[in-house]
Scaffold this active site. Sequence first.
Site, PDB file in Angstrom:
ATOM      1  N   ASN A 146      34.526  41.942  39.993  1.00  0.00           N
ATOM      2  CA  ASN A 146      35.509  41.616  39.172  1.00  0.00           C
ATOM      3  C   ASN A 146      36.418  42.511  38.881  1.00  0.00           C
ATOM      4  O   ASN A 146      37.548  42.488  39.513  1.00  0.00           O
ATOM      5  CB  ASN A 146      35.100  41.116  37.875  1.00  0.00           C
ATOM      6  CG  ASN A 146      36.362  40.407  37.123  1.00  0.00           C
ATOM      7  OD1 ASN A 146      37.447  40.266  37.442  1.00  0.00           O
ATOM      8  ND2 ASN A 146      35.685  39.471  36.012  1.00  0.00           N
ATOM      9  N   ASP A 147      36.165  43.709  38.385  1.00  0.00           N
ATOM     10  CA  ASP A 147      37.371  44.676  38.192  1.00  0.00           C
ATOM     11  C   ASP A 147      37.964  45.280  39.517  1.00  0.00           C
ATOM     12  O   ASP A 147      38.867  45.490  39.609  1.00  0.00           O
ATOM     13  CB  ASP A 147      36.668  45.904  37.515  1.00  0.00           C
ATOM     14  CG  ASP A 147      36.095  45.358  36.102  1.00  0.00           C
ATOM     15  OD1 ASP A 147      36.881  44.518  35.372  1.00  0.00           O
ATOM     16  OD2 ASP A 147      35.301  45.975  35.513  1.00  0.00           O
TER      17      ASP A 147
END
Lengths: 99, 482
Positions: free
Chosen positions: B408-409
Amino acid sequence: MDAISLLTIFILSIFVGIEVVSKVSAVLHTPLMSGANAIHGVVLVGAILVTGQSDKYSLGFFLGLGAIVLAAINMVGGFVVTDRMLEMFKPKAPKKDEA
Amino acid sequence: MTPLIAHLSTTVSAPQAPTWVRLTELGAAVLFILALKGLSSPKSARRGNLLGALGAGVATVVIFFYGTEYYGEGLSNLKGNLPFILLAITIGSLIGWIAAKRVQMTQMPQMVALFNGVGGGAAAVVSVVEFSAPTANESKAALAATVFTVLVGAVSFSGSILTFMKLQELMTSRPVVLPLGRYITSLAGIGTIAAAILLVVDPTNTLLYVLLGMSLLMGLLLVLPVGGADVPIVISLLNAFTGLSVAASGYVLGNTLLIVAGTLVGASGTLLTRMMAAAMGRPLTNTLFGAFTAKAITASGTTEDRPVKSASPDDVAIMLSYARKVIIVPGYGLAVAQAQNTIRELVELLSAKGIQVDYAIHPVAGRMPGHMNVLLAEANVPYDQLKEMDEINPEFAEADVALVVGANDVVNPAARDDKTAPIYGMPILNVDQAGQVVFLKRSMRPGFAGIENELLFDPKTSLLFGDAKETLTKVVSAVKGL
């Protein structure tokens, strides 16, 4: 050995330490950290020294033994876990359906 | 002050071990240098580690041959402590061995943190014992080195344990900022340094324990505000700390090998920490103290309600099968679900259809730099399919589908576009440039850093919810069925 000699060793070791890892690729950051982590487990030697000089059942004796256990965990565990990581970096023969 | 050890002459005037022992220790020091050198290159890394282990083993054996003059009562005796010492070594080695063999590869970062912590603890304890055995000719320099070891070793110990708890998710992995945290940390820092200086000037046992307590507290205060993806950098930093602490203990004990080994780790560890911080695109000070200045991340409820496009495994299978170029972005979620083998199977299927498939590896994918390479290598994914960020980023624009599995990040465009985002400046994989984006996620929960990802709401993004392994298995059988 006099203090200046020890200082000399210290300073030169800094340069060696920086030099030897300066070209490491990002892929190896984790194993390198883990391997370096194992190397400072050699503080085990220091723990053995102080324990070997402490009177039996003195506070220093028990603290020293505790330090030996901790340092041995650091050293042995560190090298073994690094080896496990690096085991996977072996060049792979074309064997596919192993796992 | 009662000396814990009756007679122990320290540092510069310490009696020397026999020549052959000292030469062997020189050999061990060289082995450590070769070990670090070897670990810096993929081909020689494993041998490098074994050389390091050899050096450590040799050093541990010869320490017993320091002889009568050093130990006072001779080798076979060690004040009668030899059996206890050997027992302690055996216990520690067994614990370390078993822990290292049993740990899962996904949990490796916290294992390294833990090993580092106990090493720092050992160095601190050695110096506490040493401190309590002063000799008349003990120099202020040796005293300063002792105090340094206790301080840094204790910081490393408590900091590493807290890091372990964060990564093991025994506590929140988010940054924890105490009210007035910045002031508390500054005050504690000043207090710790003051205690250290006082201790050198006027050594007393009471003050030593005060310093020990404050250093332990300092370690906690230092790590608490560090969160998410920055935790590995802190492990590396604490690793360097332990190295320096060991070097200082070598000075105290007059042991050259400890000085060399500790300094090597301290210096290389510091450089490594800076390289890791650079991979995250921010200076180290930002990593450590950023949480104090960053605006609180409010996970506002409004975003939760926004519409997202979800897809079924069949949809994804079709999307992938009719693409020409697919880029897989594996993240920690993939490893947690133990889905590395499933993703390899999927890639093999797609490759057999003539589709070009590559893995895009972010430098900090997983929980540590290089972690994802280790995890995929474990599943026999061939090296040449793994492409590093700089190499793959220009290719996203040509890719039809980017499949993000449990990451995600590292694909969050906020790091590139939103100056207020806490991860702003971190280099990311340009997944948003691909034709279509598929996220395999367990839930809408934000990533490790706790930041909302706008890309999830993009019209070209599809979400496939569920456990990565289960959903991937469904995708694989759907691809087979086409």
